[in-house]
Design a protein around this motif. Structure first.
Motif, short mmCIF file in Angstrom:
data_model
loop_
_atom_site.label_atom_id
_atom_site.label_comp_id
_atom_site.label_asym_id
_atom_site.label_seq_id
_atom_site.Cartn_x
_atom_site.Cartn_y
_atom_site.Cartn_z
N LEU A 37 0.72 -1.01 -0.06
CA LEU A 37 -0.08 -0.07 0.09
C LEU A 37 0.95 1.22 0.06
CD1 LEU A 37 -3.05 -0.62 2.51
CD2 LEU A 37 -2.61 -0.91 0.10
N ILE A 44 -8.46 -2.06 0.11
CA ILE A 44 -7.80 -1.13 -0.83
C ILE A 44 -6.80 -1.94 -1.59
CG2 ILE A 44 -6.07 0.69 -0.65
CD1 ILE A 44 -7.20 1.42 1.96
N ASP A 45 -6.19 -3.01 -1.19
CA ASP A 45 -5.44 -3.69 -2.22
C ASP A 45 -6.18 -4.25 -3.31
OD1 ASP A 45 -2.50 -4.69 -2.65
OD2 ASP A 45 -3.63 -6.76 -2.31
N ILE A 101 -8.46 5.77 -1.22
CA ILE A 101 -7.57 5.62 -2.57
C ILE A 101 -7.61 7.05 -3.08
CG2 ILE A 101 -7.51 4.58 -4.75
CD1 ILE A 101 -8.75 2.40 -3.47
N ALA A 156 -7.25 -2.42 4.63
CA ALA A 156 -6.23 -2.35 3.87
C ALA A 156 -5.98 -3.54 2.71
CB ALA A 156 -4.68 -2.79 4.72
#
Length: 325
Positions: A84, A319-320, A298, A316
């Motif tokens: 990230l 998001i990934d 993001i 997280a």
């Protein structure tokens, strides 16, 4: 003993009544959600410390408290953190374990404390803090020793009905738990044109503007898309078409998927730190968790609204996954 008139009921001796259930709930809430120690809970409830341990066990037995253990995924948290950091172009990412979206204060508190400990703050320096549910929850945790540091708000919000949107209340809570010298902003988030004009000559308001310009560190939240939020500043017209295409906000600056600010009626009167001033603060820590905030985080990271992220592993990973689609 005199302080312990109603110790926790041992399992097997019948079910507790409503009054005792309420005591069990209060003990569990203080311990698991507010991060209080057993000694602090005992002091608040006027019982002995051993009784708190028994009460917490009873709360788990009755289902008042549920604890989940998550099997680690194939990608370790260190790899996820590094990924990230590189993809979003951040200075650092701090990850709390599991899903902390339901316990923002105690869940994100340790990682936020770590991020602030690495920040270059000395007596007389300015630390900014935004309003919002996450920062309000964090402000009630012990985030370090900020004695001598000026703590100032990033937005107006004096008349908001919810405590987490009352910017001065967030500042006050932070300085009570972690030290620091508070500067307050006595202005609504969206004043009338006449009031905004009058504020320009107010010494207190000018002090806050100076704080914005000289700050070394900012601790901010990242708001979810306006249309999805249960709680939002009452000055924000969430149904306006411009806000319908926004994906989030930082310090009441709402932005689209590209991180570009969107405008709406009255946005030019918002009392908040200007975007370019916030982005000039050297250390900008954003604390946010929850899958609904994945697009918000993001877009804000890519637009340089913050350069350090504090979140949890669940967010997280969301998001990934979003970045790899």
């Amino acid at each position: 003993m005199d302080r312990d008139p109603t110790p926790a009921r041992p399992a097997g001796e019948g079910e507790p009544g409503l009054e005792e259930l309420d005591r069990l709930y209060r003990a569990a809430q203080m311990y698991y959600e507010q991060g209080a120690t057993q000694a602090q809970v005992a002091e608040q409830l006027k019982v002995s410390r051993p009784s708190i341990s028994r009460m917490l066990g009873e709360a788990r037995r009755l289902g008042i408290v549920e604890i989940r253990v998550h099997r680690p995924s194939a990608v370790g948290s260190d790899d996820l953190r590094r990924s990230l950091r590189e993809i979003l172009g951040l200075h650092e990412v701090h990850l709390a374990p599991g899903d902390q979206s339901g316990r923002l204060g105690p869940g994100l508190g340790p990682m936020t404390r770590h991020a602030l400990a690495e920040a270059p703050l000395s007596a007389g320096d300015v630390l900014l803090i935004s309003s919002g549910e996450t920062t309000y929850a964090l402000a009630q945790q012990s985030l370090g020793d900020f004695s001598g540091v000026v703590v100032a708000p990033t937005v107006g919000g004096q008349a908001e009905p919810d405590a987490w949107h009352q910017t001065n209340e967030v500042v006050r809570a932070f300085t009570v738990t972690s030290g620091g010298y508070p500067h307050y902003l006595f202005a609504p988030s969206m004043p009338s044109a006449a009031l905004l004009d009058a504020l320009q000559d107010d010494p207190g308001y000018r002090q806050i503007v100076d704080d914005w310009r000289s700050a070394k560190v900012a601790l901010v939240g990242v708001g979810a898309p306006a249309s999805t939020r249960a709680s939002i500043s009452r000055s924000v017209p969430r149904e306006h078409p411009s806000l319908a295409r926004s994906v989030g906000d930082v310090c009441l600056a709402f932005y689209d998927e590209a991180g570009v600010e969107v405008t709406f009626p009255g946005s030019e009167r918002m009392v908040r730190i200007p975007a370019d001033t916030l982005k000039a603060v050297p250390t900008r820590i954003a604390a946010a968790a929850g899958m609904q905030k994945v697009p918000s985080i993001i877009a804000a990271a890519r637009a340089d609204w913050f350069n350090i992220l504090v979140t949890d592993e669940a967010t997280a990973r969301g998001i990934d996954q979003a970045l790899r689609r």
